[in-house]
Design a protein around this motif. Structure first.
Motif, PDB file in Angstrom:
ATOM      1  N   CYS A  75     -78.628  78.334 -17.418  1.00 19.40           N
ATOM      2  CA  CYS A  75     -79.961  78.697 -17.901  1.00 19.40           C
ATOM      3  C   CYS A  75     -80.082  78.864 -19.412  1.00 19.40           C
ATOM      4  N   SER A  76     -79.048  79.427 -20.047  1.00 18.55           N
ATOM      5  CA  SER A  76     -79.209  79.724 -21.470  1.00 18.55           C
ATOM      6  C   SER A  76     -79.240  78.454 -22.319  1.00 18.55           C
ATOM      7  N   PRO A 217     -82.676  94.724 -10.666  1.00 14.91           N
ATOM      8  CA  PRO A 217     -83.168  94.194 -11.935  1.00 14.91           C
ATOM      9  C   PRO A 217     -82.067  93.390 -12.620  1.00 14.91           C
ATOM     10  N   GLY A 218     -82.386  92.212 -13.095  1.00 16.47           N
ATOM     11  CA  GLY A 218     -81.371  91.402 -13.752  1.00 16.47           C
ATOM     12  C   GLY A 218     -80.668  90.482 -12.781  1.00 16.47           C
ATOM     13  N   ALA A 219     -81.302  90.200 -11.655  1.00 17.47           N
ATOM     14  CA  ALA A 219     -80.699  89.302 -10.678  1.00 17.47           C
ATOM     15  C   ALA A 219     -81.740  88.294 -10.234  1.00 17.47           C
ATOM     16  N   PHE A 220     -81.326  87.038 -10.107  1.00 17.65           N
ATOM     17  CA  PHE A 220     -82.308  86.031  -9.722  1.00 17.65           C
ATOM     18  C   PHE A 220     -81.708  84.954  -8.819  1.00 17.65           C
ATOM     19  N   ALA A 375     -75.591  87.526 -16.618  1.00 13.55           N
ATOM     20  CA  ALA A 375     -76.518  87.774 -17.725  1.00 13.55           C
ATOM     21  C   ALA A 375     -75.967  88.846 -18.649  1.00 13.55           C
ATOM     22  N   GLY A 376     -76.720  89.144 -19.665  1.00 15.58           N
ATOM     23  CA  GLY A 376     -76.268  90.136 -20.640  1.00 15.58           C
ATOM     24  C   GLY A 376     -75.671  89.461 -21.853  1.00 15.58           C
ATOM     25  N   LYS A 377     -74.556  90.041 -22.346  1.00 15.06           N
ATOM     26  CA  LYS A 377     -74.064  89.603 -23.652  1.00 15.06           C
ATOM     27  C   LYS A 377     -72.992  88.506 -23.581  1.00 15.06           C
ATOM     28  N   ILE A 381     -75.386  82.200 -20.140  1.00 17.42           N
ATOM     29  CA  ILE A 381     -76.120  82.953 -19.130  1.00 17.42           C
ATOM     30  C   ILE A 381     -76.590  81.970 -18.073  1.00 17.42           C
ATOM     31  N   ILE A 449     -74.059  92.034 -15.180  1.00 14.30           N
ATOM     32  CA  ILE A 449     -74.497  92.220 -16.555  1.00 14.30           C
ATOM     33  C   ILE A 449     -73.277  92.532 -17.414  1.00 14.30           C
ATOM     34  N   VAL A 450     -73.092  91.726 -18.435  1.00 11.28           N
ATOM     35  CA  VAL A 450     -71.966  91.949 -19.337  1.00 11.28           C
ATOM     36  C   VAL A 450     -72.462  92.730 -20.551  1.00 11.28           C
ATOM     37  N   ASN A 455     -73.648  98.468 -26.645  1.00 17.73           N
ATOM     38  CA  ASN A 455     -74.286  99.186 -25.547  1.00 17.73           C
ATOM     39  C   ASN A 455     -73.640 100.550 -25.361  1.00 17.73           C
ATOM     40  N   VAL A 460     -76.769 103.454 -20.699  1.00 18.29           N
ATOM     41  CA  VAL A 460     -76.755 102.569 -19.539  1.00 18.29           C
ATOM     42  C   VAL A 460     -76.921 103.391 -18.254  1.00 18.29           C
TER      43      VAL A 460
ATOM     44  N   THR B  83     -82.223  94.721 -16.138  1.00 19.09           N
ATOM     45  CA  THR B  83     -81.034  95.126 -16.866  1.00 19.09           C
ATOM     46  C   THR B  83     -80.683  94.156 -17.996  1.00 19.09           C
ATOM     47  N   TYR B  86     -82.902  94.923 -20.740  1.00 12.65           N
ATOM     48  CA  TYR B  86     -82.581  96.237 -21.268  1.00 12.65           C
ATOM     49  C   TYR B  86     -81.383  96.186 -22.221  1.00 12.65           C
ATOM     50  N   VAL B  87     -80.296  95.507 -21.799  1.00  8.74           N
ATOM     51  CA  VAL B  87     -79.127  95.501 -22.679  1.00  8.74           C
ATOM     52  C   VAL B  87     -79.397  94.726 -23.969  1.00  8.74           C
ATOM     53  N   CYS B 121     -88.264  92.950 -13.132  1.00  9.65           N
ATOM     54  CA  CYS B 121     -87.458  91.809 -13.555  1.00  9.65           C
ATOM     55  C   CYS B 121     -88.260  90.547 -13.322  1.00  9.65           C
ATOM     56  N   CYS B 125     -83.614  85.778 -16.973  1.00 14.56           N
ATOM     57  CA  CYS B 125     -82.670  86.587 -17.753  1.00 14.56           C
ATOM     58  C   CYS B 125     -82.072  85.846 -18.942  1.00 14.56           C
ATOM     59  N   SER B 126     -82.101  84.508 -18.907  1.00 23.84           N
ATOM     60  CA  SER B 126     -81.531  83.786 -20.039  1.00 23.84           C
ATOM     61  C   SER B 126     -82.458  83.842 -21.249  1.00 23.84           C
TER      62      SER B 126
END
Lengths: 623, 164
Positions: A75-76, A217-220, A375-377, A381, A449-450, A455, A460, B83, B86-87, B121, B125-126
């Motif tokens: 995705c990214s 949240p943060g899941a797809f 997702a995350g850092k 992603i 989530i990384v 952070n 968190v 999330t 958020y991060v 959400c 997320c990307s």
């Protein structure tokens, strides 16, 4: 078109098996564009429009076909445009690139090198895809989800045909048990066992429910499966119905996923048209219907009994188990509830020889694969499907491409609000239900989530707890009030007013809540706090004793400071400051922030072109 | 007071769904999508049509975050608070929107132009952090972008007023 018997079904499969080859016969080309919500948000529909426009202008409709598929996964780096049969994929394609692809690649067969990812034409060769294995995501990013014929081309519904034509209900359940498939919604309960319980109930009405209320949240993952190949889920549900003796299924899906709902509706329509749903499927005595029910934004409705209450038109509050839904579920009838991904695994398992193939992937107690929304850092992603047993390190570094912006890895969160954070020491943990649980986290539905050095782990924990406080249905006191008290304690700590005894208090409350709550949401609600307390106690103590937030996140513990030597005296920061806390003379004196007035919004820092503003915490530069 | 046209539309929605078993959630979803909110008057209409006590319907409407009792602003600014967002700093963006519009999440500006919503959400997320305004998605939003986004819609309003 309606299929009345098994022969007619086989005819459809044969008729469509070369559908992808036909499309590219005689020098024709197909342009595949990712039409998943993620890429659509990144303008991918415009790309299709533009291609269509160019093709129509030059009257080349018989040479080029543009199609929207499901998620490519990466995705990214989207949106992606893939040209077949050349198998060339372009990444991060923008509207202004379309003309070049059209002129160069489509008309003159010259590849547009600058749009290749890492100079690789065949994107499946890159590291991101290398360690993946697609079972639940089969067809995602390959087929057009709006065309059931393309699903036939990848052998869709052949597992259903096999079940109906040569297996009894009990044999289907045996195969599912034998495969070792465990629920992909997070709990990891053996699917075959759940089905057997429902099968054994004597009742003329039974139900199959697909849980697509992806509330983490943060899941797809579930959304991507439903958008990429909804037929795999429909096929799985029909098989489940046949196995337990149900004639009606419901998909309970989030209203926040309008695009997934639309694609599912179309897929259901097509399945009805071909007679794969409805009365006497493929000419057998078995009939099955599927209806969509919308959720309305309540995390707790991911819990089985709450989900049932919601379909029944009530507040989504859980009930005590037992009786389990497999015995007494929707409208009091035996009901099995499985997650989207669980259903999507079934067509693979129930094809001829599928059980053995499925069992050959994964670990001893966790078979098959798991889909994650990474997702995350991290650099890469996206949506990934890996064999169980893959380590977290492989997931983050080989597939995820490591931490973005050269920052340092700090934690990986799995299992969403019910899970926990793992650290560097845990990176070699294999991903399976039991190993993650043993490390104090859990598999969960697949959100990963990384987090990096920026952070704050207290923040968190606060984030997840706030989520739980808002989502607690309020039925049990420990969950309703206990989590609120915990949040207050965390807020006290992040405000710099914490005491060491607060940590004990947090721990005590957490254990009460875990023990005394009725449903899974409450029982797991304190996990994010407990796991951060366990793995990042040092950070909690720093907040309490030194008033220091090392990630510089907790507002009460940080100060913004203009470094006089670096200040270019331009005054941009002062212009952006909403509370006029910054003073100085343009071109003459370095600017200064009045800490009394500063509300720590960070606008000055994000607008300073010279990076002259820093954040400090604890004893650092605390003048 | 609800107009007779709206009333008719609500009856149409109920008629379409009423043969389902326990259709309440589906009816409320349709009404929410059509009108943007479900106030007490509407709840009473549904209660009568389905023969369910209005207290029960009120209980359901207030339980789910997707349903709203009050109308929202013309432009609904939804900040994703999943999330992944958020991060990557959504909190700062929410704070900035609140700061600039002088309302809290869930509230609407006095001129009825803007509401701020917090979304669980979006599933994109990307693109984190993500903000959507009436469905239009703004990817990778920075604090400094907040002003631009608000201005985009204020300018649009000015233009519309000039044209009308």
């Amino acid at each position: 078109m309606k299929i009345h018997n098994f022969e007619q079904f086989e005819e459809q499969i044969t008729k469509n098996q070369d559908i992808f080859k036909e499309e590219v016969k005689d020098n024709k080309k197909v342009i595949l564009i990712c039409g998943d919500s993620g890429c659509v948000a990144n303008n991918s529909l415009k790309l299709k429009e533009k291609f269509d426009l160019l093709i129509n202008q030059k009257n080349l409709q018989d040479r080029f076909l543009v199609k929207l598929t499901g998620c490519f996964g990466f995705c990214s780096k989207g949106p992606f445009v893939k040209i077949m049969p050349d198998n060339v994929t372009y990444h991060k394609v923008k509207e202004q690139d379309i003309f070049e692809i059209f002129e160069s690649h489509l008309l003159n067969n010259v590849i547009v090198e600058r749009l290749l990812y890492n100079k690789t034409k065949d994107i499946s060769l890159i590291d991101f895809y290398n360690k993946q294995k697609k079972i639940a995501l089969d067809g995602c990013g390959v087929i057009d989800p709006h065309k059931i014929e393309e699903c036939f081309a990848i052998k869709g519904y052949t597992a259903l045909k096999r079940c109906l034509s040569s297996l009894t209900s009990l044999q289907v359940i045996e195969e599912v048990s034998e495969s070792g498939l465990r629920g992909r919604g997070g709990g990891g309960f053996p699917t075959g066992k759940k089905w057997l319980t429902a099968y054994n109930q004597q009742n003329e009405k039974k139900y199959v429910i697909c849980n697509a209320d992806e509330g983490d949240p943060g899941a797809f993952m579930d959304r991507a499966i439903l958008e990429g190949n909804p037929h795999s889920v429909i096929e799985g549900m029909i098989i489940a119905g046949y196995a337990i003796g149900a004639s009606k299924g419901y998909v309970y899906i989030r209203a926040e996923y309008p695009s997934a709902v639309k694609k599912l509706e179309k897929a259901l329509e097509d399945a009805y048209e071909y007679g794969l749903l409805g009365q006497n499927i493929m000419g057998t005595n078995f009939s099955f219907d599927i209806e969509i029910r919308l959720g309305a934004g309540a995390f707790v409705c991911g819990e089985e009994t709450a989900l049932i209450a919601s379909i029944e038109g009530k507040r989504g509050m859980p009930n005590a188990k037992p009786p389990y839904p497999a015995i007494k579920g929707l409208w009091g009838k035996p009901t099995i509830i499985n997650n989207v991904e669980t259903f999507a695994n079934l067509p693979f398992i129930l094809k001829e020889g599928g059980v053995e193939r499925f069992k050959s992937v994964g670990t001893e107690k966790s078979k098959g694969t798991k889909v994650f929304a990474l997702a995350g850092k991290v650099n890469n992603i996206g949506l990934v499907e890996v064999p169980m047993g893959t380590t977290l390190r492989e997931l983050i570094y080989d597939i995820g491409g490591g931490i973005a912006n050269d920052k340092e890895f700090k934690a990986i969160q799995t299992g969403g609000p019910s899970g926990g954070c793992l650290t560097k020491e845990d990176l070699d943990t294999p991903i399976d239900f039991d190993s993650l649980l043993a490390k104090g986290s859990m598999m969960g539905s697949g959100g990963i989530i990384v987090m990096d050095e920026d952070n704050c782990m207290i923040d968190v924990a606060k984030f997840y707890l706030k989520f739980i406080c808002e989502e607690s249905c309020g039925k049990c006191t420990p969950c309703r009030i206990g989590t609120t008290r915990m949040l207050e304690l965390l807020e006290k700590i992040s405000d710099g007013k914490g005491e060491e005894s607060d940590l004990e208090e947090l721990d005590k409350l957490a254990h009460y809540i875990k023990k005394a709550s009725l449903c899974g949401l409450g029982q797991s609600a304190p996990n994010p706090v407990l796991s951060t307390l366990d793995k990042f106690k040092e950070e909690y103590l720093e907040h309490i004793k030194e008033h220091k937030c090392r990630a510089k996140v907790c507002k009460s513990l940080i100060k913004y400071h203009i470094i006089p030597e670096k200040c270019h005296k331009c005054g941009v920061c002062a212009r952006f400051c909403p509370v006029y806390a910054i003073s100085g003379t343009v071109g003459k004196e370095p600017f200064e922030i009045d800490p009394e007035k500063c509300i720590k919004c960070g606008l000055c820092m994000s607008n300073c072109a010279f990076k002259s503003i820093e954040k400090t915490t604890g004893g650092e530069n605390n003048d | 007071m609800i107009s007779s046209k709206s009333k008719e539309e609500i009856y149409n929605i109920i008629e379409k769904r009423k043969n389902m078993e326990t259709p309440l959630m589906m009816i409320l979803s349709d009404i929410q999508n059509k009108f943007g909110y479900i106030d007490l008057e509407v709840q009473q209409i549904v209660a009568e049509a389905l023969n369910i006590p209005v207290s029960e319907i009120y209980g359901v409407v207030t339980f789910y975050s997707y349903f709203s009792l009050k109308p929202k602003g013309k432009y609904v600014i939804s900040t994703c608070f999943g999330t992944a967002c958020y991060v990557k700093g959504t909190q700062g963006i929410i704070d900035e929107f609140c700061n600039k519009l002088k309302i809290k999440p869930g509230e609407t500006t006095e001129d009825g132009l803007f509401s701020i919503d917090i979304l669980r959400c979006v599933g994109a997320c990307s693109l984190a952090p993500v903000v959507t305004v009436n469905g239009k998605i703004y990817p990778h939003v920075k604090i400094a972008d907040v002003d631009k986004i608000i201005k985009e819609y204020k300018d649009k309003e000015v233009l519309m007023n000039e044209n009308s």
